[in-house]
Design a protein around this motif. Sequence first.
Motif, PDB file in Angstrom:
ATOM      1  N   GLY A  25       0.808  -1.205   0.000  1.00  0.00           N
ATOM      2  CA  GLY A  25       0.000   0.000   0.000  1.00  0.00           C
ATOM      3  C   GLY A  25       0.843   1.256   0.000  1.00  0.00           C
ATOM      4  O   GLY A  25       2.077   1.206   0.097  1.00  0.00           O
ATOM      5  N   THR A  26       0.177   2.395  -0.097  1.00  0.00           N
ATOM      6  CA  THR A  26       0.856   3.669  -0.229  1.00  0.00           C
ATOM      7  C   THR A  26      -0.115   4.785   0.122  1.00  0.00           C
ATOM      8  O   THR A  26      -1.336   4.611  -0.027  1.00  0.00           O
ATOM      9  CB  THR A  26       1.356   3.853  -1.684  1.00  0.00           C
ATOM     10  N   PRO A  27       0.377   5.907   0.591  1.00  0.00           N
ATOM     11  CA  PRO A  27      -0.511   7.065   0.768  1.00  0.00           C
ATOM     12  C   PRO A  27      -1.096   7.499  -0.567  1.00  0.00           C
ATOM     13  O   PRO A  27      -0.523   7.245  -1.625  1.00  0.00           O
ATOM     14  CB  PRO A  27       0.415   8.140   1.344  1.00  0.00           C
ATOM     15  N   ASP A  28      -2.221   8.193  -0.520  1.00  0.00           N
ATOM     16  CA  ASP A  28      -2.840   8.695  -1.741  1.00  0.00           C
ATOM     17  C   ASP A  28      -2.107   9.911  -2.297  1.00  0.00           C
ATOM     18  O   ASP A  28      -2.249  10.243  -3.476  1.00  0.00           O
ATOM     19  CB  ASP A  28      -4.304   9.064  -1.493  1.00  0.00           C
ATOM     20  N   ALA A  29      -1.340  10.573  -1.450  1.00  0.00           N
ATOM     21  CA  ALA A  29      -0.601  11.766  -1.871  1.00  0.00           C
ATOM     22  C   ALA A  29       0.589  11.954  -0.936  1.00  0.00           C
ATOM     23  O   ALA A  29       0.576  11.473   0.200  1.00  0.00           O
ATOM     24  CB  ALA A  29      -1.499  12.995  -1.835  1.00  0.00           C
ATOM     25  N   PRO A  30       1.625  12.655  -1.390  1.00  0.00           N
ATOM     26  CA  PRO A  30       2.803  12.884  -0.539  1.00  0.00           C
ATOM     27  C   PRO A  30       2.601  14.077   0.383  1.00  0.00           C
ATOM     28  O   PRO A  30       3.397  15.019   0.402  1.00  0.00           O
ATOM     29  CB  PRO A  30       3.914  13.132  -1.558  1.00  0.00           C
ATOM     30  N   THR A  31       1.515  14.041   1.164  1.00  0.00           N
ATOM     31  CA  THR A  31       1.192  15.124   2.094  1.00  0.00           C
ATOM     32  C   THR A  31       1.116  14.584   3.508  1.00  0.00           C
ATOM     33  O   THR A  31       0.893  13.384   3.717  1.00  0.00           O
ATOM     34  CB  THR A  31      -0.156  15.768   1.738  1.00  0.00           C
ATOM     35  N   SER A  32       1.281  15.449   4.477  1.00  0.00           N
ATOM     36  CA  SER A  32       1.264  15.016   5.878  1.00  0.00           C
ATOM     37  C   SER A  32      -0.052  14.341   6.245  1.00  0.00           C
ATOM     38  O   SER A  32      -0.066  13.308   6.927  1.00  0.00           O
ATOM     39  CB  SER A  32       1.507  16.211   6.804  1.00  0.00           C
ATOM     40  N   SER A  33      -1.170  14.894   5.796  1.00  0.00           N
ATOM     41  CA  SER A  33      -2.469  14.322   6.155  1.00  0.00           C
ATOM     42  C   SER A  33      -2.672  12.950   5.522  1.00  0.00           C
ATOM     43  O   SER A  33      -3.158  12.014   6.173  1.00  0.00           O
ATOM     44  CB  SER A  33      -3.593  15.268   5.736  1.00  0.00           C
ATOM     45  N   ALA A  34      -2.300  12.813   4.253  1.00  0.00           N
ATOM     46  CA  ALA A  34      -2.457  11.525   3.573  1.00  0.00           C
ATOM     47  C   ALA A  34      -1.525  10.474   4.168  1.00  0.00           C
ATOM     48  O   ALA A  34      -1.909   9.316   4.356  1.00  0.00           O
ATOM     49  CB  ALA A  34      -2.199  11.687   2.082  1.00  0.00           C
ATOM     50  N   VAL A  35      -0.287  10.872   4.465  1.00  0.00           N
ATOM     51  CA  VAL A  35       0.673   9.939   5.049  1.00  0.00           C
ATOM     52  C   VAL A  35       0.240   9.536   6.452  1.00  0.00           C
ATOM     53  O   VAL A  35       0.362   8.373   6.846  1.00  0.00           O
ATOM     54  CB  VAL A  35       2.088  10.561   5.068  1.00  0.00           C
ATOM     55  N   GLN A  37      -2.821   9.319   7.601  1.00  0.00           N
ATOM     56  CA  GLN A  37      -3.924   8.366   7.467  1.00  0.00           C
ATOM     57  C   GLN A  37      -3.400   6.980   7.106  1.00  0.00           C
ATOM     58  O   GLN A  37      -3.852   5.971   7.654  1.00  0.00           O
ATOM     59  CB  GLN A  37      -4.902   8.861   6.399  1.00  0.00           C
ATOM     60  N   TYR A  38      -2.452   6.945   6.181  1.00  0.00           N
ATOM     61  CA  TYR A  38      -1.875   5.664   5.755  1.00  0.00           C
ATOM     62  C   TYR A  38      -1.104   4.998   6.897  1.00  0.00           C
ATOM     63  O   TYR A  38      -1.272   3.805   7.175  1.00  0.00           O
ATOM     64  CB  TYR A  38      -0.953   5.892   4.554  1.00  0.00           C
ATOM     65  N   GLY A 118      -4.432   1.416   2.552  1.00  0.00           N
ATOM     66  CA  GLY A 118      -4.648   2.435   1.535  1.00  0.00           C
ATOM     67  C   GLY A 118      -5.610   1.945   0.464  1.00  0.00           C
ATOM     68  O   GLY A 118      -6.380   1.003   0.669  1.00  0.00           O
ATOM     69  N   SER A 119      -5.550   2.580  -0.699  1.00  0.00           N
ATOM     70  CA  SER A 119      -6.498   2.257  -1.763  1.00  0.00           C
ATOM     71  C   SER A 119      -5.765   1.829  -3.043  1.00  0.00           C
ATOM     72  O   SER A 119      -4.619   2.249  -3.264  1.00  0.00           O
ATOM     73  CB  SER A 119      -7.373   3.479  -2.040  1.00  0.00           C
ATOM     74  N   PRO A 120      -6.426   0.982  -3.865  1.00  0.00           N
ATOM     75  CA  PRO A 120      -7.731   0.378  -3.621  1.00  0.00           C
ATOM     76  C   PRO A 120      -7.627  -0.699  -2.548  1.00  0.00           C
ATOM     77  O   PRO A 120      -6.767  -1.578  -2.634  1.00  0.00           O
ATOM     78  CB  PRO A 120      -8.109  -0.223  -4.982  1.00  0.00           C
TER      79      PRO A 120
END
Length: 366
Positions: A25-35, A37-38, A118-120
């Motif tokens: 899996g991976t974060p949806d974006a390279p941002t603090s909030s996305a990371v 959550q992941y 993460g997604s999917p």
Amino acid sequence: MRFKKEPPFSHGTTAKIAVVLVNLGTPDAPTSSAVRQYLKEFLSDPRVVEIPRAIWWCILNGIILPFRSGKSAHKYASIWSKDGSPLKVHTEKQAMLLRGYLGERGHQLEVVYAMRYGSPSLPTILDKLKKDGCDRILILPAYPQYSATTTASIFDAVFSHYQQVRNVPELRLIKHYHDHEGYISALAASVQTHWTTHGRSEKLVMSFHGVPKRTLLLGDPYHCECHKTARLLAQQLGLSQDQYVVTFQSRFGKAEWLQPYTAPTIQLLARQGLKRVDVICPGFTSDCLETLEEIGIEVKNDFIHGGGKEFYLIPCLNEAPAWIHALATIAEEQLSGWPTRLSGSEVDAQKRLNDFQRAEATRLGA
């Protein structure tokens, strides 16, 4: 317990068969909030961190997530591609190509990919396959070496999902393929291709993902499977014991992890006068944060600052034809006995589609 609603049933329809390629899996974006959550989903898995839940909840939410999310986001940003997370991009392409290769071999089935975190998400994909009429499902982890922290976590997610399902499909789960001939040959081909282009170093470092040492002492076979992969790869490359070294990366916390550690080993080689080193990460079938940033940037800097001159990271298998062929063979062996065969005309049509998909993968930068 209330079960999920079953999709409408239609008499006379033929049940479908699916292969699900599952990566970490991976974060949806390279941002603090996305990371954040992941990481919260990833590090909340009791397979990943075996610390009493109450204690770990405080550490995770009070220390790790607030302070590590931003740092990790910066690392992800350094390797993020125009198409998104490298791990997700490669896994998606692998699934597409795997479907084509299996089709060329005469198999009619669905091939999709999912992420453990993460997604999917894996549950989302399994739900979709049920709606699409799939009644036989092969789970294919992207981890060649079995570990309770990785492969078993995928199995947990599969079993947990189907606890909520009334009509459970027939399941097959691949545990490992660390010593599979096709996988080893694909690794050897990637090393030899690299050496043909760039020459070769006196030392090949085989760096695997690290796990706590206590997992080995408690019976996890991961350490042994990594060493078997390394030994078979070295044999195929014709390397003597002093021409390669096995290391483990990604330590976390103060507990002892599997040794020798990758970064200190690379630093030692530089201090001993080695001017060039080649590094391969056999445990990762797709390039990701741990290969591109941790090894390709951080460990490379360690080597150069230690006095080394040339550092080469050999790419992961990604979409290499030898690897997709091997992946198709691994899946095909596990599909034995299931009615997947196409007619001759359908095989020809699949070959034409596969040619198009390969061209498209090349156009997208495969």
